[in-house]
Design a protein around this motif. Structure first.
Motif, PDB file in Angstrom:
ATOM      1  N   ASP A 150       0.800  -1.343   0.075  1.00  0.00           N
ATOM      2  CA  ASP A 150       0.283   0.119   0.408  1.00  0.00           C
ATOM      3  C   ASP A 150       1.099   1.683   0.221  1.00  0.00           C
ATOM      4  N   ARG A 151       1.835   1.059   0.934  1.00  0.00           N
ATOM      5  CA  ARG A 151       2.586   2.260   0.564  1.00  0.00           C
ATOM      6  C   ARG A 151       3.718   3.054  -0.795  1.00  0.00           C
ATOM      7  N   ARG A 152       3.721   1.529  -1.148  1.00  0.00           N
ATOM      8  CA  ARG A 152       4.789   1.762  -2.322  1.00  0.00           C
ATOM      9  C   ARG A 152       4.165   1.954  -3.354  1.00  0.00           C
ATOM     10  N   THR A 153       2.976   1.641  -3.312  1.00  0.00           N
ATOM     11  CA  THR A 153       1.101   1.984  -4.500  1.00  0.00           C
ATOM     12  C   THR A 153       0.970   3.651  -4.115  1.00  0.00           C
ATOM     13  N   MET A 154       1.037   3.708  -2.716  1.00  0.00           N
ATOM     14  CA  MET A 154       1.027   5.136  -2.813  1.00  0.00           C
ATOM     15  C   MET A 154       2.564   6.010  -3.633  1.00  0.00           C
ATOM     16  N   LEU A 155       3.180   6.006  -3.183  1.00  0.00           N
ATOM     17  CA  LEU A 155       3.965   6.375  -3.540  1.00  0.00           C
ATOM     18  C   LEU A 155       4.783   6.633  -4.551  1.00  0.00           C
ATOM     19  N   LEU A 156       4.301   5.073  -5.593  1.00  0.00           N
ATOM     20  CA  LEU A 156       4.257   5.398  -6.992  1.00  0.00           C
ATOM     21  C   LEU A 156       3.488   6.061  -7.741  1.00  0.00           C
ATOM     22  N   ALA A 157       2.426   6.549  -6.759  1.00  0.00           N
ATOM     23  CA  ALA A 157       1.215   7.178  -7.685  1.00  0.00           C
ATOM     24  C   ALA A 157       1.209   8.559  -7.915  1.00  0.00           C
ATOM     25  N   LEU A 158       2.203   8.862  -6.418  1.00  0.00           N
ATOM     26  CA  LEU A 158       2.255  10.158  -6.140  1.00  0.00           C
ATOM     27  C   LEU A 158       3.764  10.816  -7.417  1.00  0.00           C
ATOM     28  N   ILE A 159       4.288   9.926  -7.968  1.00  0.00           N
ATOM     29  CA  ILE A 159       5.686  10.418  -8.760  1.00  0.00           C
ATOM     30  C   ILE A 159       4.690  10.554 -10.130  1.00  0.00           C
ATOM     31  N   GLY A 160       3.793   9.421 -10.476  1.00  0.00           N
ATOM     32  CA  GLY A 160       2.990   9.314 -11.550  1.00  0.00           C
ATOM     33  C   GLY A 160       1.615  10.904 -11.670  1.00  0.00           C
ATOM     34  N   ASN A 161       1.355  10.774 -10.642  1.00  0.00           N
ATOM     35  CA  ASN A 161       0.642  12.280 -10.712  1.00  0.00           C
ATOM     36  C   ASN A 161       1.922  13.142 -11.086  1.00  0.00           C
ATOM     37  N   LEU A 162       3.123  13.485  -9.920  1.00  0.00           N
ATOM     38  CA  LEU A 162       4.035  14.684 -10.700  1.00  0.00           C
ATOM     39  C   LEU A 162       4.253  14.661 -12.075  1.00  0.00           C
ATOM     40  N   SER A 163       4.498  13.381 -12.293  1.00  0.00           N
ATOM     41  CA  SER A 163       5.043  13.312 -13.908  1.00  0.00           C
ATOM     42  C   SER A 163       3.900  13.633 -14.765  1.00  0.00           C
ATOM     43  N   PHE A 164       2.365  13.592 -14.331  1.00  0.00           N
ATOM     44  CA  PHE A 164       1.494  14.016 -15.202  1.00  0.00           C
ATOM     45  C   PHE A 164       1.466  15.316 -14.787  1.00  0.00           C
ATOM     46  N   SER A 165       0.877  15.802 -14.093  1.00  0.00           N
ATOM     47  CA  SER A 165       0.953  17.150 -13.849  1.00  0.00           C
ATOM     48  C   SER A 165       1.932  18.141 -14.317  1.00  0.00           C
ATOM     49  N   TRP A 166       3.456  17.659 -14.235  1.00  0.00           N
ATOM     50  CA  TRP A 166       4.165  18.369 -14.731  1.00  0.00           C
ATOM     51  C   TRP A 166       4.079  18.859 -16.040  1.00  0.00           C
ATOM     52  N   SER A 167       3.976  17.217 -16.743  1.00  0.00           N
ATOM     53  CA  SER A 167       3.786  17.730 -18.390  1.00  0.00           C
ATOM     54  C   SER A 167       2.772  17.619 -19.246  1.00  0.00           C
ATOM     55  N   ASN A 168       1.056  18.334 -18.585  1.00  0.00           N
ATOM     56  CA  ASN A 168       0.277  19.141 -18.247  1.00  0.00           C
ATOM     57  C   ASN A 168       1.118  20.906 -18.695  1.00  0.00           C
ATOM     58  N   ASN A 169       1.953  20.454 -17.242  1.00  0.00           N
ATOM     59  CA  ASN A 169       2.006  22.262 -17.874  1.00  0.00           C
ATOM     60  C   ASN A 169       3.718  22.748 -18.772  1.00  0.00           C
ATOM     61  N   GLU A 170       4.402  21.064 -18.946  1.00  0.00           N
ATOM     62  CA  GLU A 170       5.521  21.704 -19.736  1.00  0.00           C
ATOM     63  C   GLU A 170       4.450  21.957 -21.207  1.00  0.00           C
ATOM     64  N   SER A 171       3.792  21.463 -21.383  1.00  0.00           N
ATOM     65  CA  SER A 171       2.967  21.422 -22.897  1.00  0.00           C
ATOM     66  C   SER A 171       2.332  22.526 -22.918  1.00  0.00           C
ATOM     67  N   MET A 172       1.626  23.271 -21.734  1.00  0.00           N
ATOM     68  CA  MET A 172       1.233  24.624 -21.831  1.00  0.00           C
ATOM     69  C   MET A 172       2.123  25.688 -22.531  1.00  0.00           C
ATOM     70  N   PHE A 173       3.961  25.117 -22.295  1.00  0.00           N
ATOM     71  CA  PHE A 173       4.380  26.195 -23.002  1.00  0.00           C
ATOM     72  C   PHE A 173       3.697  26.417 -24.694  1.00  0.00           C
ATOM     73  N   ILE A 174       3.547  25.173 -25.067  1.00  0.00           N
ATOM     74  CA  ILE A 174       3.607  25.392 -26.487  1.00  0.00           C
ATOM     75  C   ILE A 174       2.850  26.487 -26.916  1.00  0.00           C
TER      76      ILE A 174
END
Length: 189
Positions: free
Chosen positions: A23-47
């Motif tokens: 459960d803890r590992r899944t939570m941590l991996l979900a945070l990493i995924g959400n961080l990457s997802f949110s970051w990518s959506n913001n990077e694409s805004m600079f287009i």
């Protein structure tokens, strides 16, 4: 012969024990995924920022954007274009602030996307090992090791929240940017 390699993990023991910490590992991996997802959506805004600064269409801006192979190169181009295309200093300052907020999140995103993860005997992710080579006073070291504790998890959660706010702020900024960048006159027909 003494090996310079780290000891091989006891994978079977770790995998067996890891069931209890899934459960803890899944939570941590979900945070990493959400961080990457949110970051990518913001990077694409600079287009869209680039589209307005270049006074071009979306696909042309995306081609220029994706031709530059690093985030830093993309942001440098945007900041240089802003100097010559945005006449209002307050709009340039706002863009610089948005870029700085994105850069802060980029450091954390890079840290987790370009790291080796260390596990303990129970299969818990306990540390990250940066994959960067660090040179200090002529000495080379293989990256920084950081503990994955509650403070680090809180840091990730805060960064995801900040990226969510940044995305909204970028959307709100685009009309102001558009109003401050003069459209170039097209060729006479």
């Amino acid at each position: 012969m003494v090996s310079r390699l780290p000891p091989k993990p006891d994978f079977e023991s770790i995998e067996t024990a890891a069931l209890a910490s899934a459960d803890r590992r899944t939570m941590l991996l979900a945070l990493i995924g959400n961080l990457s997802f949110s970051w990518s959506n913001n990077e694409s805004m600079f287009i869209y920022v680039l589209m307005l600064l270049l006074d071009t269409d979306e696909i042309s801006a995306a081609i220029v954007f994706s031709t530059l192979n690093t985030t830093r190169a993309r942001l440098d181009l945007i900041q240089r274009l802003a100097l010559i295309r945005i006449g209002q200093p307050e709009v340039r300052e706002e863009l610089d602030d948005l870029i700085e907020r994105f850069t802060v999140a980029t450091r954390l995103r890079n840290e987790f996307n370009h790291a080796m993860f260390m596990l303990n005997e129970q299969g818990d992710i306990t540390h990250t090992q940066s994959l960067r080579i660090v040179e200090r006073r002529g000495q080379f070291k293989f990256g920084e090791t950081r503990k994955v504790d509650q403070a680090r998890i809180d840091e990730m959660s805060a960064a995801i929240h900040d990226l969510r706010d940044l995305n909204r702020d970028l959307w709100d900024f685009l009309p102001r940017l558009q109003a401050s960048v003069p459209a170039r006159a097209g060729p006479e027909r």
